[in-house]
Design a protein around this motif. Structure first.
Motif, PDB file in Angstrom:
ATOM      1  N   ALA A 135      12.482 -40.712  -1.586  1.00 54.18           N
ATOM      2  CA  ALA A 135      13.129 -39.542  -0.987  1.00 54.18           C
ATOM      3  C   ALA A 135      12.763 -38.298  -1.781  1.00 54.18           C
ATOM      4  N   LEU A 136      12.649 -37.178  -1.077  1.00 57.41           N
ATOM      5  CA  LEU A 136      12.276 -35.925  -1.731  1.00 57.41           C
ATOM      6  C   LEU A 136      13.454 -35.374  -2.542  1.00 57.41           C
ATOM      7  N   PRO A 137      13.160 -34.577  -3.570  1.00 60.11           N
ATOM      8  CA  PRO A 137      14.236 -33.976  -4.365  1.00 60.11           C
ATOM      9  C   PRO A 137      15.140 -33.099  -3.491  1.00 60.11           C
ATOM     10  N   ALA A 138      16.428 -33.109  -3.805  1.00 60.31           N
ATOM     11  CA  ALA A 138      17.388 -32.284  -3.054  1.00 60.31           C
ATOM     12  C   ALA A 138      17.036 -30.803  -3.225  1.00 60.31           C
ATOM     13  N   VAL A 139      17.199 -30.058  -2.145  1.00 59.58           N
ATOM     14  CA  VAL A 139      16.861 -28.629  -2.164  1.00 59.58           C
ATOM     15  C   VAL A 139      17.995 -27.836  -2.813  1.00 59.58           C
ATOM     16  N   PRO A 140      17.692 -27.064  -3.881  1.00 57.61           N
ATOM     17  CA  PRO A 140      18.727 -26.278  -4.564  1.00 57.61           C
ATOM     18  C   PRO A 140      18.997 -24.958  -3.856  1.00 57.61           C
ATOM     19  N   ALA A 141      19.972 -24.242  -4.335  1.00 58.73           N
ATOM     20  CA  ALA A 141      20.309 -22.942  -3.743  1.00 58.73           C
ATOM     21  C   ALA A 141      19.238 -21.903  -4.044  1.00 58.73           C
ATOM     22  N   SER A 142      18.569 -22.020  -5.192  1.00 59.51           N
ATOM     23  CA  SER A 142      17.512 -21.066  -5.555  1.00 59.51           C
ATOM     24  C   SER A 142      16.498 -21.750  -6.447  1.00 59.51           C
ATOM     25  N   ALA A 143      15.360 -21.078  -6.628  1.00 63.33           N
ATOM     26  CA  ALA A 143      14.283 -21.621  -7.456  1.00 63.33           C
ATOM     27  C   ALA A 143      14.351 -21.090  -8.881  1.00 63.33           C
ATOM     28  N   GLY A 144      15.440 -20.392  -9.212  1.00 68.04           N
ATOM     29  CA  GLY A 144      15.548 -19.788 -10.538  1.00 68.04           C
ATOM     30  C   GLY A 144      14.930 -18.403 -10.533  1.00 68.04           C
TER      31      GLY A 144
END
Length: 201
Positions: free
Chosen positions: A65-74
């Motif tokens: 499974a792909l990594p969970a998508v965060p709110a931002s990329a930093g």
């Protein structure tokens, strides 16, 4: 034979030829048969394509499974908009990956941040590549059966040990060089940090 009789025969012959030609032109059963046959052929080709797509998805079911998508990329390094053209196994531009929505082409908004690459795909599955998974980037001419003479931005990354190539094309392709440099720099910096942390007592 000449005179009115000859003229009458010629008119009859011409009328017969015209009637035959009209019969050929209005051969509706023949036209309908060809049309139905063509539609069946198109439907068969489409069905075979769908079966091939599903078969490939089944073969790739073991892809993690792909990594969970965060709110931002930093903290943002670069941003751009363009198109996502697909993902393949690294180094094999014809081996399209279709699992987890990676096989669908779409519009994409790319953000490269200190924490990784965030790909927002309106109407499709978003993609998040953490910085620790990035291995590099390059400019290339094709990926996943798509050849673009003006070039693509190809990002190489890993997902639970599987090396992948993802292809993008910015709305302004002259940005690709800056993206290649920035992704490679982030990948190198992250790798050095990871090695330093592993070497620490």
């Amino acid at each position: 034979m000449s005179g009115p009789a000859t003229s009458h025969l010629a008119t009859l012959a011409q009328g017969t030829l015209l009637a035959q030609e009209k019969a050929k032109v209005t051969n509706w059963p023949g036209y309908l048969g060809w049309t139905v046959g063509l539609l069946v052929l198109i439907g068969l080709v489409y069905w075979l394509m769908r079966q091939g797509w599903n078969w490939r998805r089944t073969l790739q079911s073991d892809l993690a499974a792909l990594p969970a998508v965060p709110a931002s990329a930093g903290p943002v390094i670069l941003e751009t908009s363009g198109r996502y053209h697909g993902t393949t196994t690294a180094g094999n531009w014809l081996d399209r990956v279709v699992a987890h929505g990676l096989g669908t082409r779409s519009r994409a908004d790319l953000t490269l941040g200190e924490h990784g690459l965030l790909v927002l795909r309106p109407g499709d599955v978003d993609l998040w590549i953490p910085a620790r998974n990035l291995t590099g980037a390059r400019k290339d001419s094709g990926i996943a059966g798509k050849v673009v003479p003006a070039g693509l931005l190809v990002v190489t990354w890993t997902n639970e040990g599987t090396a992948l190539d993802s292809g993008f094309r910015a709305d302004h392709p002259d940005e690709h060089a800056a993206w290649v440099e920035a992704v490679n720099e982030l990948a190198t910096r992250t790798t050095k940090t990871k090695k330093t942390e592993e070497a620490a007592p």
